[in-house]
Design a protein around this motif. Structure first.
Motif, mmCIF file in Angstrom:
data_model
loop_
_atom_site.group_PDB
_atom_site.id
_atom_site.type_symbol
_atom_site.label_atom_id
_atom_site.label_comp_id
_atom_site.label_asym_id
_atom_site.label_seq_id
_atom_site.Cartn_x
_atom_site.Cartn_y
_atom_site.Cartn_z
ATOM 1 N N UNK A 485 0.808 -1.219 0.000
ATOM 2 C CA UNK A 485 0.000 0.000 0.000
ATOM 3 C C UNK A 485 0.841 1.268 0.000
ATOM 4 N N UNK A 486 2.079 1.192 0.458
ATOM 5 C CA UNK A 486 2.917 2.380 0.514
ATOM 6 C C UNK A 486 3.739 2.596 -0.742
ATOM 7 N N UNK A 487 3.968 1.565 -1.511
ATOM 8 C CA UNK A 487 4.760 1.724 -2.729
ATOM 9 C C UNK A 487 5.475 0.442 -3.090
ATOM 10 N N UNK A 488 6.793 0.537 -3.232
ATOM 11 C CA UNK A 488 7.609 -0.581 -3.704
ATOM 12 C C UNK A 488 8.419 -1.170 -2.556
ATOM 13 N N UNK A 489 8.497 -2.510 -2.506
ATOM 14 C CA UNK A 489 9.282 -3.220 -1.511
ATOM 15 C C UNK A 489 10.372 -4.003 -2.222
ATOM 16 N N UNK A 490 11.621 -3.829 -1.772
ATOM 17 C CA UNK A 490 12.755 -4.578 -2.314
ATOM 18 C C UNK A 490 13.212 -5.574 -1.257
ATOM 19 N N UNK A 491 13.337 -6.836 -1.648
ATOM 20 C CA UNK A 491 13.691 -7.898 -0.717
ATOM 21 C C UNK A 491 14.934 -8.615 -1.216
ATOM 22 N N UNK A 492 15.947 -8.744 -0.351
ATOM 23 C CA UNK A 492 17.109 -9.580 -0.638
ATOM 24 C C UNK A 492 16.720 -11.015 -0.293
ATOM 25 N N UNK A 493 16.465 -11.830 -1.301
ATOM 26 C CA UNK A 493 15.856 -13.136 -1.050
ATOM 27 C C UNK A 493 16.789 -14.060 -0.276
ATOM 28 N N UNK A 494 18.092 -13.998 -0.514
ATOM 29 C CA UNK A 494 18.998 -14.868 0.237
ATOM 30 C C UNK A 494 19.044 -14.464 1.704
ATOM 31 N N UNK A 495 19.164 -13.159 1.968
ATOM 32 C CA UNK A 495 19.226 -12.689 3.354
ATOM 33 C C UNK A 495 17.926 -13.002 4.087
ATOM 34 N N UNK A 496 16.783 -12.794 3.422
ATOM 35 C CA UNK A 496 15.500 -13.058 4.061
ATOM 36 C C UNK A 496 15.323 -14.542 4.346
ATOM 37 N N UNK A 497 15.643 -15.390 3.360
ATOM 38 C CA UNK A 497 15.482 -16.827 3.563
ATOM 39 C C UNK A 497 16.465 -17.338 4.610
ATOM 40 N N UNK A 498 17.636 -16.746 4.672
ATOM 41 C CA UNK A 498 18.628 -17.149 5.667
ATOM 42 C C UNK A 498 18.096 -16.925 7.086
ATOM 43 N N UNK A 499 17.439 -15.775 7.321
ATOM 44 C CA UNK A 499 16.870 -15.516 8.636
ATOM 45 C C UNK A 499 15.733 -16.487 8.937
ATOM 46 N N UNK A 500 14.900 -16.797 7.960
ATOM 47 C CA UNK A 500 13.782 -17.719 8.177
ATOM 48 C C UNK A 500 14.313 -19.096 8.578
ATOM 49 N N UNK A 501 15.323 -19.582 7.850
ATOM 50 C CA UNK A 501 15.916 -20.885 8.169
ATOM 51 C C UNK A 501 16.546 -20.847 9.559
ATOM 52 N N UNK A 502 17.233 -19.769 9.863
ATOM 53 C CA UNK A 502 17.936 -19.636 11.141
ATOM 54 C C UNK A 502 16.961 -19.684 12.315
ATOM 55 N N UNK A 503 15.849 -18.928 12.227
ATOM 56 C CA UNK A 503 14.889 -18.905 13.318
ATOM 57 C C UNK A 503 14.219 -20.263 13.481
ATOM 58 N N UNK A 504 13.943 -20.966 12.393
ATOM 59 C CA UNK A 504 13.339 -22.293 12.495
ATOM 60 C C UNK A 504 14.312 -23.290 13.125
ATOM 61 N N UNK A 505 15.563 -23.174 12.755
ATOM 62 C CA UNK A 505 16.555 -24.077 13.339
ATOM 63 C C UNK A 505 16.684 -23.840 14.841
ATOM 64 N N UNK A 506 16.657 -22.597 15.263
ATOM 65 C CA UNK A 506 16.758 -22.309 16.690
ATOM 66 C C UNK A 506 15.577 -22.902 17.459
ATOM 67 N N UNK A 507 14.385 -22.751 16.893
ATOM 68 C CA UNK A 507 13.207 -23.295 17.565
ATOM 69 C C UNK A 507 13.263 -24.822 17.625
ATOM 70 N N UNK A 508 13.686 -25.452 16.533
ATOM 71 C CA UNK A 508 13.742 -26.907 16.502
ATOM 72 C C UNK A 508 14.871 -27.435 17.382
ATOM 73 N N UNK A 509 15.981 -26.726 17.411
ATOM 74 C CA UNK A 509 17.107 -27.157 18.243
ATOM 75 C C UNK A 509 16.725 -27.088 19.721
#
Length: 665
Positions: A485-509
């Motif tokens: 709604x505000x305009x354009x969003x730029x996402x670094x897909x590797x950095x974003x996916x890296x954080x998602x994997x990292x947080x899931x690993x912490x929860x599972x560990x």
């Protein structure tokens, strides 16, 4: 050969005169004009002042005048106020151990009067006249003044001219005086402050309300640190486990800056213990450790934290300037501060990216007739349903089944099958301690269903708005372009996916052991143990935290009374310096909570695993995969930064885009 050296002259032991004693004490209490300002403002706050005015000449060297509207001083008590160790704050050891006032030592005014021309003008509540006391002569005479006190300090260090040579320029000393008042202002929004220099108003902060009022504190933070600090910070509110009377042992509250607001210097880190500004290594380390995997490089976080605890559990009588404290249970304080800041930073700002600056377009909302009635759960895909909604009247695009693995299928990126065949020789052992990401929903090979057009009576409040919007395209195989709604969003897909994997690993560990204990890191024995000369503290720490070291994959045993031997190290660090690793771990264990050390060690390992397991650049993603990644970012903690502290997404508003093309000019 005759000894020509003369025998040392013996000096008799004698009692020092009071003036010299006060001048020695002044060397500890009064370092520069800002020290005098701090002490006098402390006294004004203890007197119950609601307005404090500081007037300076020549950066405080020629004149420091502090006026307040507090309770004042009785005329018979004025001469006593300038004597050493005279105070109204404490009267017994019990008072000292539970002191709740800013000042209590009773030596500031005497020390200041010994190195400067000091005068006190005060009118106590209920008195008909004010009285002026000249510090050098002791003369007391009636004068006119409203209720309150004014302390004037002229010609600082006139009796010790050597001390003046160490002062800086007037501008530098003025800056230190302003900083001293600013620290008080941040803790007392119920008090107004004004600073004048050479007859000109330098700073003024008006009263905002009650000291325990959250709106008043936010207003004072915005006035002192700027509105950007409040906008780029999150609220901190944490209370540790309750005591027998159901009151929390430690309460931590305030505001912590988001990682993007970090600075190159630690000049906006304010910490208060029971209303007193302090510099404490325990608190600083705790706050910094909460930022350890969201800050890039050596950037310094910004925060204003307020710690409230039982006064008997903190010793403020450690340093003459009262800027240092000693906690009875420093590990409890460290744990409370770290958890408070960490939990405040956990909520992803991607979840509020949509904002409410403008009414959202209808085609950015899920349709009322669409089978997609809410955002999908993190890490899941809904079969036969498009994740990227299209404008009204446009049919949903059909996607072929992609080659390789989906972004959400984290387990397929680097893990074994969920049910390995017993005949497979590559199957991992059942008791493997490596965390296995949870399996996502099965990948659908059917085309996405057609999105029904939205009805005209659809309300914006009936369905949630996706904060990061819908994916538009992929740029150079590195960035995802999305529209919200505000305009354009730029996402670094590797950095974003890296954080998602990292947080899931912490929860599972963390959930791998039923009893909540931390799994042990794999270790590798050394063929030849590495020995090193250890201090008594290191030897004691190695013996006390033997189980903690074993959990970290380290085996450190005494080799002799003053020598330790490293017999095993973590497998991932087998090629490093074993002695250096042992010394650093022992040093941290001796000062900080053992559970925090273990958690950081595990997080470093999981961060490395997540970096290698995340999707790489130049990987072609479908729009469905891009939207799935955006939805996961909105639901993942700390998804605004990758494991190395780099940002994962940026918002470019329509106003910024219009400015690029000079629209509206």
């Amino acid at each position: 050969m005759n000894d020509t050296s003369a025998p040392a002259t013996r000096r008799p032991i004698r009692e020092l005169p009071d003036e010299l004693i006060s001048q020695i004490a002044a060397g500890e209490v009064v370092e520069r004009p800002a020290s005098v300002v701090r002490e006098l403002v402390d006294n004004a706050l203890d007197a119950g002042a609601s307005q404090i005015t500081v007037r300076l000449l020549a950066g405080g060297v020629r004149l420091i005048s502090v006026e307040d509207d507090g309770s004042g001083i009785l005329p018979e008590e004025l001469p006593i106020a300038l004597k050493r160790h005279a105070t109204s704050k404490i009267g017994s050891l019990a008072d000292l151990e539970s002191v709740g006032t800013m000042g209590f030592r009773g030596e500031a005014l005497a020390a200041i009067n010994s190195i400067a021309d000091c005068a006190i003008l005060s009118r106590a509540s209920g008195q008909n006249h004010a009285y002026l006391l000249e510090g050098q002569t002791g003369e007391l005479k009636p004068v006119a003044r409203t209720t309150g006190t004014t302390v004037e300090v002229k010609e600082l260090f006139f009796s010790t001219p050597a001390r003046r040579k160490f002062l800086k320029t007037d501008a530098t000393e003025l800056a230190h005086c302003v900083e001293a008042v600013r620290r008080h202002a941040l803790a007392r929004p119920d008090v107004g402050f004004a600073i004048w220099h050479e007859g000109k108003l330098v700073e003024q902060w008006r009263r905002c309300g009650a000291p325990d009022s959250l709106p008043a504190l936010e207003q004072r933070l915005a006035d002192v640190l700027g509105s950007d600090f409040v906008k780029q910070s999150v609220w901190v509110d944490y209370a540790s486990s309750a005591q027998a009377d159901y009151a929390p042992r430690i309460k931590v509250w305030g505001r912590a800056g988001v990682p993007d607001a970090a600075r190159s210097r630690a000049d906006q880190q304010f910490c208060y213990v029971n209303g007193r500004f302090v510099r404490d290594k325990v608190v600083t380390h705790a706050a910094r450790s909460a930022y350890e995997d969201v800050l890039h490089g050596h950037r310094q976080p910004v925060y204003a934290l307020y710690i409230t605890m039982d006064p008997t559990r903190v010793d403020v009588n450690v340093h003459p300037t009262k800027i240092e404290v000693r906690f009875r249970d420093s590990r409890d304080v460290h744990q409370a501060v770290r958890r408070a800041v960490d939990s405040a930073l956990a909520a992803p700002r991607a979840g509020q990216a949509g904002g409410s600056e403008a009414a959202p377009a209808a085609w950015l909302q899920p349709s009322a007739q669409s089978p997609v009635d809410s955002a999908p759960a993190p890490g899941t895909y809904i079969s036969n349903q498009p994740l990227a909604l299209m404008p009204q009247g446009q049919r949903a695009m059909y996607f072929e089944s992609p080659v390789g693995h989906r972004v959400s299928d984290l387990g397929a990126l680097w893990d074994r099958p969920a049910d390995p065949s017993p005949l497979s020789s590559n199957a991992a052992p059942a008791d493997s301690t490596w965390p296995r990401p949870a399996s996502s929903a099965p990948i659908s090979t059917q085309p996405a269903a057609t999105l029904a057009p939205a009805t005209s009576d659809h309300s914006a409040t009936e369905a949630p708005i996706w904060p990061l919007g819908r994916a538009l395209a992929q740029l150079q195989g590195v960035y995802i372009l999305a529209e919200n709604t505000q305009g354009l969003v730029l996402v670094d897909m590797h950095a974003a996916h890296e954080r998602i994997v990292y947080e899931r690993l912490k929860n599972q560990f963390a959930s791998q052991t039923p009893d909540g204990s931390t799994p042990r890191l794999a270790s590798q024995p050394l063929l030849i143990p590495a020995t090193f000369a250890a201090t008594p503290t290191e030897v004691a720490t190695a013996e006390l935290h033997a189980s903690t070291l074993d959990t970290l994959g380290l085996e450190i045993t005494p080799f002799s009374a003053k020598t330790l031997a490293v017999r095993a190290v973590p497998t991932t660090l087998a090629q490093g310096d074993a002695v250096e690793l042992a010394r650093s771990v022992l040093a941290e264990l001796s000062q900080h909570d053992a559970s925090g050390v273990i958690q950081r060690a595990h997080n470093e390992l999981l961060a490395t695993m997540a970096c290698h397991g995340a999707v790489r650049a130049n990987r072609r993603l479908t729009l469905e995969e891009m939207n799935g990644l955006l939805r996961q970012m909105e639901a993942t903690e700390r998804s605004d930064q990758c494991n190395h502290g780099r940002p994962t997404w940026r918002q470019i508003s329509m106003r910024e885009l219009d400015a690029l093309f000079l629209r509206g000019r």
